[in-house]
Design a protein around this motif. Structure first.
Motif, short mmCIF file in Angstrom:
data_model
loop_
_atom_site.label_atom_id
_atom_site.label_comp_id
_atom_site.label_asym_id
_atom_site.label_seq_id
_atom_site.Cartn_x
_atom_site.Cartn_y
_atom_site.Cartn_z
N PHE A 25 0.74 -1.26 -0.13
CA PHE A 25 -0.08 -0.06 -0.03
C PHE A 25 0.83 1.22 0.01
CE2 PHE A 25 -3.70 -2.36 2.23
CZ PHE A 25 -4.08 -2.83 1.22
N GLY A 26 1.76 1.27 0.78
CA GLY A 26 2.99 2.62 0.79
C GLY A 26 3.60 2.65 -0.30
N TYR A 27 3.83 1.75 -1.09
CA TYR A 27 4.62 1.60 -2.22
C TYR A 27 3.93 2.26 -3.38
CZ TYR A 27 7.46 -0.16 -6.07
OH TYR A 27 8.37 -0.29 -7.01
N TYR A 28 2.56 1.89 -3.35
CA TYR A 28 1.82 2.34 -4.62
C TYR A 28 1.43 3.57 -4.31
CZ TYR A 28 2.44 -1.95 -7.23
OH TYR A 28 3.02 -2.77 -7.57
N PHE A 29 1.29 3.97 -3.13
CA PHE A 29 0.74 5.44 -2.68
C PHE A 29 2.00 6.25 -3.01
CE2 PHE A 29 0.93 8.65 0.69
CZ PHE A 29 -0.17 9.45 0.48
N ALA A 30 2.88 6.00 -2.70
CA ALA A 30 4.06 6.72 -2.79
C ALA A 30 4.49 7.05 -4.41
CB ALA A 30 5.45 6.23 -2.19
N ASN A 31 4.01 5.71 -5.07
CA ASN A 31 4.36 5.81 -6.70
C ASN A 31 3.46 6.78 -7.37
OD1 ASN A 31 5.69 4.68 -8.95
ND2 ASN A 31 3.92 3.41 -9.21
N ILE A 32 2.29 7.01 -6.77
CA ILE A 32 1.52 8.24 -7.34
C ILE A 32 2.18 9.41 -7.21
CG2 ILE A 32 -0.83 9.62 -6.93
CD1 ILE A 32 -1.88 6.76 -6.03
N LEU A 33 2.92 9.67 -6.13
CA LEU A 33 3.37 11.25 -5.78
C LEU A 33 5.14 11.00 -6.28
CD1 LEU A 33 2.21 11.66 -2.41
CD2 LEU A 33 1.27 12.58 -4.30
N CYS A 78 14.04 4.18 -2.80
CA CYS A 78 15.26 3.81 -2.78
C CYS A 78 15.59 2.77 -4.33
CB CYS A 78 15.44 2.67 -1.69
SG CYS A 78 15.78 3.53 0.09
N GLY A 79 14.39 2.73 -4.81
CA GLY A 79 14.51 2.06 -6.12
C GLY A 79 14.45 0.45 -6.08
N ASN A 80 13.67 0.04 -4.99
CA ASN A 80 13.32 -1.43 -5.04
C ASN A 80 12.20 -1.62 -5.58
OD1 ASN A 80 15.33 -0.68 -2.51
ND2 ASN A 80 15.43 -3.11 -2.67
N ARG A 81 11.93 -2.92 -6.19
CA ARG A 81 10.65 -3.43 -6.33
C ARG A 81 9.94 -3.88 -5.21
NH1 ARG A 81 9.95 -4.76 -12.03
NH2 ARG A 81 11.77 -4.30 -13.10
N ILE A 82 8.73 -4.21 -5.01
CA ILE A 82 8.07 -4.36 -3.73
C ILE A 82 7.61 -5.65 -3.18
CG2 ILE A 82 5.54 -4.12 -4.53
CD1 ILE A 82 7.11 -2.64 -1.38
N MET A 83 7.39 -6.62 -4.44
CA MET A 83 6.96 -7.89 -3.89
C MET A 83 7.86 -8.74 -2.91
SD MET A 83 3.92 -7.85 -4.47
CE MET A 83 3.58 -9.51 -4.07
N ILE A 136 9.28 -9.51 4.46
CA ILE A 136 8.62 -8.72 5.59
C ILE A 136 7.56 -9.44 6.28
CG2 ILE A 136 7.48 -6.82 6.51
CD1 ILE A 136 9.02 -5.00 4.38
N GLY A 137 6.62 -10.08 5.61
CA GLY A 137 5.47 -10.91 5.89
C GLY A 137 6.08 -11.99 6.51
N ILE A 138 6.89 -12.87 5.97
CA ILE A 138 7.46 -14.18 6.51
C ILE A 138 8.28 -13.68 7.86
CG2 ILE A 138 9.03 -15.93 6.16
CD1 ILE A 138 8.00 -15.83 3.12
N ILE A 139 9.13 -12.96 7.78
CA ILE A 139 9.96 -12.65 8.86
C ILE A 139 9.00 -12.23 9.94
CG2 ILE A 139 11.59 -10.97 10.04
CD1 ILE A 139 13.22 -11.32 7.35
N THR A 140 7.90 -11.60 9.89
CA THR A 140 7.20 -11.06 10.96
C THR A 140 6.19 -12.35 11.42
OG1 THR A 140 6.81 -8.87 10.09
CG2 THR A 140 4.98 -9.58 11.58
N PHE A 141 5.85 -13.30 10.36
CA PHE A 141 5.12 -14.54 10.93
C PHE A 141 5.86 -15.15 12.02
CE2 PHE A 141 4.39 -19.05 10.44
CZ PHE A 141 2.95 -19.18 10.65
N PHE A 142 7.26 -15.38 11.46
CA PHE A 142 8.24 -16.40 12.33
C PHE A 142 8.65 -15.58 13.84
CE2 PHE A 142 8.62 -18.78 8.65
CZ PHE A 142 8.23 -19.96 9.10
#
Length: 181
Positions: free
Chosen positions: A53-61, A125-130, A136-142
């Motif tokens: 969500f943050g990535y695509y929100f910022a992509n607009i701006l 920073c020029g990263n892709r998001i997926m 982030i999701g997997i590390i948070t899960f564990f």
């Protein structure tokens, strides 16, 4: 950001979920497996979703803020890092009251708001998001599972140090973005 930096970011972002899960691990004695799994699933999923969500929100701006990207990343990570450290010194007792579906949702949203900002930073920073979001999701899960069972088994583990470590990681990433790029 490199893969190592994304992993460090994921670890830092997962600290909130770990600490909240740890707190629940301290007080829940019934349905431990289900409770730990639900906490981990909810927090992991929202930590995966919010950077997107943050990535695509910022992509607009993006075109308007690109020239300030390093400063914005520094401010976001600096703010989050200082907040983590400040909360570590907050001595208020935070006992969970419930673990119903609405509580799980609120916990997941509250612990993943920082991940929204991280999604903005990843774009700048020029990263892709997926891949970062999945990590982030997997590390948070564990991390959430670890926190819950750590709280359950140790009962007295100092969450203070986890929050300080997460804050220092975020501050380090902020300074790196400002001075190195």
């Amino acid at each position: 950001m490199s893969l190592i930096e994304v992993i460090l970011l994921a670890i830092a972002l997962s600290i909130d979920a770990c600490v909240v899960s740890f707190t629940y691990g301290l007080v829940i004695d019934k349905q431990k497996r289900l409770s730990s799994l639900l906490l981990a699933l909810f927090t992991g999923f929202f930590q995966f979703l919010m950077p997107i969500f943050g990535y695509y929100f910022a992509n607009i701006l993006h075109t308007y803020i690109q020239s300030f990207a390093n400063i914005i990343v520094f401010v976001i990570f600096g703010y989050l890092g200082i907040r983590f450290i400040k909360e570590a010194f907050n001595n208020e007792e935070k006992k969970p009251k419930c673990l119903c579906l609405s509580c799980l949702f609120m916990i997941a949203v509250a612990t993943s708001i920082d991940a929204f900002s991280a999604g903005i930073s990843l774009l700048l920073c020029g990263n892709r998001i997926m891949i970062p979001s999945i990590l982030i999701g997997i590390i948070t899960f564990f991390s959430s599972l670890f926190g819950f069972w750590g709280g359950f088994f140790l009962k007295k583990f100092p969450a203070f140090y986890l929050e300080i470590a997460g804050g220092l990681i975020l501050l380090g990433l902020g300074f790196k973005a400002l001075f190195i790029g």
